[in-house]
Design an enzyme around this catalytic site. Structure first.
Site, short mmCIF file in Angstrom:
data_model
loop_
_atom_site.label_atom_id
_atom_site.label_comp_id
_atom_site.label_asym_id
_atom_site.label_seq_id
_atom_site.Cartn_x
_atom_site.Cartn_y
_atom_site.Cartn_z
N HIS A 49 -11.86 38.53 -23.97
CA HIS A 49 -13.05 38.72 -23.14
C HIS A 49 -13.28 37.36 -22.11
O HIS A 49 -13.21 37.89 -20.74
CB HIS A 49 -14.36 38.50 -23.97
CG HIS A 49 -15.66 38.38 -23.37
ND1 HIS A 49 -16.37 39.62 -23.20
CD2 HIS A 49 -16.29 37.37 -22.45
CE1 HIS A 49 -17.56 39.30 -22.43
NE2 HIS A 49 -17.56 38.06 -21.77
N GLU A 50 -12.83 36.12 -22.68
CA GLU A 50 -12.71 35.41 -21.42
C GLU A 50 -11.45 35.17 -20.51
O GLU A 50 -11.61 35.04 -19.34
CB GLU A 50 -12.70 33.79 -22.08
CG GLU A 50 -13.93 33.57 -23.03
CD GLU A 50 -15.19 33.86 -22.07
OE1 GLU A 50 -15.27 33.56 -21.00
OE2 GLU A 50 -16.62 34.19 -23.00
#
Length: 903
Positions: free
Chosen positions: A155-156
């Protein structure tokens, strides 16, 4: 060697497009040279290293599948603090450093604040700065709240590498959809769950239906969306990657364009997969047929710094007082900047090269003074940069270390042979920091600096700008703890006639004060110097170096807190005086206030605008309300002064994130430009923000399992007062150099349209809508517009897709104001009864005097009637006197793809 040259060329092309410190390369679908740095403030715990390996390994497989077999992690370096004990598995870093870290493992800015986040202050599709994980998160202690670490990393990573944004919105968790239903802000809309208020007191918990707010016509503040733990929908990773079924990014087919989230706001309503698909990474790869290999890991631990000064003493250094100015700056570096414990050597070069000092470990002032005696005194000969570099390699060989050393190379001349040693530099593993002095300094060394992860600075021949001293002052160790680094508090200069004064003050705030150092330089005769501490005591212990035309004073112990006053009186006409003040952290347990600065690109082609960024922090917490000024100087000394802003408009992507920004378009000539930034904090006007960062993994309040809510532990609440008032402070820093090309020699017409309006706000009072926004300029400059075009629609998507055909509001009485002032306009919407509209969507466009038109603004919305909600909702009373119960703003940005400003 031919293959090596090819890879170097490709890497250079990659770096020229970015002003990003990352060293990541994409090679045959695999990401190489990813750096994960453990902050020196993290207590030693080898389990963190093993957990990081596990996280990256699981993330690699998840990333590979999520990107349809395109990307994986090939090799990753884990940078271990020097404060951790030695281990035979730990090697010395090559080019890797905290400055280049892609992932930082560091304590939270407040206890319990363990949300993973990405430092992202650029626009859609542009790379971000770094990912921040806390030790508790890495150790797996927060999996219930944020999901498995490997999934959160992906996600990051999408934030970091591809510039996409979150698809949830904690500030606007619900919205009124075109279906006339209240929906949770999410992507895709196929994610199922229930909307409930869930409260607990001790062991007793209560669940109830969400109530409607009669003003907003949305759910109350405490209402939360609890997703079903078992889902059939596969998207999206940028919404809630922790759902087990989530294995994809939202694409064009399932993207929720109505949701008021940052992905829609920043990316023109495009899905995350659409943005990823046009990235440089995606365009340069094809799907793999077989499975990816397991990531390889390198464990790296810095040790003492090794740095060699390679100084040009060719004949051209005799002009414009260059040799003496170089010696002043080098003395400043040796006396104050380079850290104790470092190994330092020195090489001079002209047509030949000479080792003037083998490596000496700095333990006290004795070693520093010994090195001062090795500085050049005479300028003569030609310029052979590679000979100087090769001599520095010999100096480095003394310690028999393969990697991790630095060269600080200063030159003022051109050298047609400089490119011949690029491959030697790469193979040697030495970092090259390049300081270009004067307009003719060789540009090929920039390639060496970029390829080795070094820094690039430029100093003009105008001494009063203090650029050379600023450049040396910025060369602190990239792997030292912040408490050991010298911070620049003041840097300025004036050209004065005899008997004229340079008077001012400098603030020593409570976060600094150790090793405080005052430096005065001149170019003709020694001035009369006076310095008073905050109690009014005269400090008269300056050391005067008449040969180098400088005087300096080191304050013993910790300098007194408060305002120090200095005065220097010129004793000759046309005298140039400069002052530089530095200090270190007063307490290793209290992070000092810092400023970092850069341009958005290292190389630029006219007329493309550039952006200045300056980030003001205390530790990892943003500092708000500072007065931040940038000075950009061209190679012949033309300067532009810019007031940087953190207001979320124009060049500034996010309001109140501690990143101050401004467009730069004032190109006066081709060649190098330098950047310098000042940051000042005033009494009761500057604050340290503890708000949750943007661009973070979503906190999971709980799951719905068999119709029942299984609540996760509540995250720590943020105190209502999320800002701590700071004392007065001052900081200054060099932001490095950049190069601009194709600037015309003759006058050029206005090529810049007004900036996009990004903060359009709408409220309804009776039957009138009041709009407010910040007046744009032509890329942050001037009035920038002649008129505004405001259009409305009952459909968000119609307004977004067909703005020119939407209903236009009469703005004949609206006179645009100056840039960054507040605009207000009130109008009565038309045709709402005929169209039976439940919403009015509004967008605005500005047009300048040359008929250049801005992008469409964010889309503001007012709700006329309540949408359908869950069964039997209770309505919160509305106490306003409005005839129509509504006052909601939902913001969207219509970030149209920028058209080329000039073909």
């Amino acid at each position: 060697m031919g293959l090596l040259r090819g890879s170097v060329f490709l890497f250079v092309l990659y770096l020229l497009h970015e002003s990003n410190s990352s060293l990541i390369k994409l090679n045959n679908n695999g990401y190489e040279d990813v750096i994960i740095a453990i902050d020196p403030g993290v207590p030693e715990n080898e389990t963190i290293i093993e957990k990081l390996k596990d996280m990256v390994t699981t993330a690699s497989t998840y990333l590979f599948e999520a990107t349809k077999r395109r990307f994986f992690f090939k090799n990753v370096s884990i940078l271990i603090p020097e404060t951790w004990k030695e281990n035979s598995q730990y090697k010395r870093p090559k080019h890797e450093s905290y400055t280049h870290a892609d992932v930082i493992v560091a304590p939270p800015i407040a206890p319990g604040r363990d949300e993973p986040y990405t430092k992202q202050f650029t626009e859609c599709g542009e790379k971000a700065e770094y990912i921040h994980f806390t030790p508790d998160f890495v150790l797996g202690n927060k999996q219930n709240e944020y999901g498995p670490a490997g999934r959160a990393f992906v996600h990051e990573w999408a934030h970091l590498r591809w510039g996409v944004f979150d698809e949830y919105n904690e500030d606007q968790p619900f919205y009124s959809a075109s279906s006339n239903k209240i929906e949770a802000t999410r992507c895709s809309a196929g994610i199922t769950g229930i909307n409930k208020v869930y409260t607990c007191r001790g062991e007793s918990c209560l669940t109830r239906n969400c109530r409607l707010n009669a003003t907003t016509k949305l759910y109350e503040k405490d209402c939360q969306f609890f997703p079903d733990k078992v889902q059939t929908e596969k998207a999206s990773i940028m919404y809630m990657q922790s759902i087990e079924a989530t294995v994809e990014f939202c694409n064009e087919e399932n993207h929720n364009r109505e949701a008021p989230n940052l992905q829609n706001t920043k990316c023109n309503f495009r899905s995350t997969w659409e943005v990823i698909s046009i990235s440089e990474d995606f365009q340069s790869t094809t799907p793999m047929e077989g499975p990816p290999p397991t990531p390889a890991f390198s464990l790296l631990r810095p040790s003492q710094r090794i740095v060699c000064l390679v100084l040009d003493k060719s004949a051209s250094m005799a002009s414009s007082d260059r040799l003496n100015r170089m010696n002043q700056a080098a003395k400043y570096f040796l006396l104050q900047i380079v850290e104790n414990g470092s190994w330092v050597g020195m090489v001079h070069f002209d047509s030949t090269a000479t080792v003037k000092s083998q490596l000496i470990q700095i333990k006290s002032s004795s070693e520093r003074n010994q090195l001062l005696q090795s500085l050049p005194t005479v300028a003569a000969g030609g310029t052979q940069i590679c000979l100087g570099i090769r001599a520095a390699f010999q100096v480095k060989a003394m310690l028999q270390t393969d990697y991790g050393s630095e060269i600080v190379l200063l030159t003022d001349g051109e050298d047609s042979t400089a490119s011949s040693c690029v491959n030697e530099v790469i193979e040697n593993g030495t970092i090259i920091h390049f300081i270009a002095l004067g307009p003719s300094a060789d540009t090929s060394v920039i390639q060496m600096s970029n390829l080795t992860g070094g820094k690039h600075y430029y100093a003009s021949d105008i001494a009063q700008n203090n650029g050379l001293i600023d450049a040396f002052g910025a060369l602190t160790s990239e792997n030292a703890d912040l408490s050991q680094k010298s911070l620049q508090l003041e840097s300025k200069g004036l050209t004065l006639n005899s008997k004229s004064w340079m008077n001012d003050t400098v603030i020593i705030d409570s976060t600094v004060g150790k090793d405080t150092f005052f430096l005065i330089t001149w170019n003709k005769q020694s001035p009369d110097i006076f310095l008073w501490d905050p109690s009014g005591t005269l400090m008269n212990t300056f050391t005067v170096d008449s040969n180098s035309k400088m005087a300096y004073l080191s304050v013993p112990g910790t300098a007194k807190l408060g305002i120090w006053t200095y005065s220097a009186q010129a004793t000759a006409d046309s005298e140039t005086l400069t002052i530089t003040v530095t200090s270190r952290a007063a307490n290793s347990s209290v992070p000092p206030i810092t400023v970092n600065a850069k341009m958005n690109k290292d190389n630029n082609i006219f007329p493309s605008p550039m952006i200045v960024y300056a980030e003001v922090l205390q530790g990892y917490a943003p500092v708000l309300g500072a007065n931040v000024t940038a000075v950009i100087e061209s190679k012949h000394g033309n300067t532009t002064v810019l007031q940087l802003l953190d207001n979320g408009t124009g060049a500034d992507a996010f309001k109140d994130d501690g990143v101050y920004s401004r467009y730069f378009t004032d190109y006066t000539e081709n060649g190098r430009y330098s950047l310098k930034v000042w940051a000042h904090g005033g009494t009761n006007s500057t604050t340290r923000s503890l708000r949750r960062p943007l661009n973070r993994a979503m906190y999971i309040p709980g799951w719905v399992v068999d119709g029942e809510i299984q609540r996760n532990p509540p995250r720590p609440e943020i105190d209502g007062n999320t800002q701590t008032i700071l004392e007065n402070f001052s900081r200054t820093i060099s932001g490095g150099a950049f190069v601009v090309s194709q600037v015309p020699n003759t006058y050029f017409p206005d090529r810049y349209p007004p900036s996009q309006i990004t903060d359009l706000d709408a409220t309804l009072d009776g039957d009138e809508i009041t709009l407010t926004w910040t007046a744009p300029g032509d890329f942050d400059v001037g009035t920038g517009k002649d008129k505004y075009i405001i259009r409305t629609s009952g459909s968000l998507l119609d307004l977004q897709d067909n703005f020119d055909n939407a209903l236009q509001v009469n703005t004949s009485g609206l006179q645009p104001n100056e840039v960054n002032s507040k605009e207000t306009f009130t109008f009565k919407p038309e045709n709402t009864e005929e169209e039976n509209a439940t919403h009015v969507f509004i967008a605005i466009q500005s047009v300048d005097k040359n008929n250049l038109t801005s992008k469409i603004s964010n889309i503001a919305q007012v709700v006329l009637f309540a949408s359908d909600a869950d069964a039997n909702p209770e309505e919160i009373p509305n106490h306003s006197n409005s005839r129509i119960n509504v006052s909601i703003l939902i913001k969207y940005t219509h970030s149209w793809v920028s058209e080329k400003l000039c073909q």
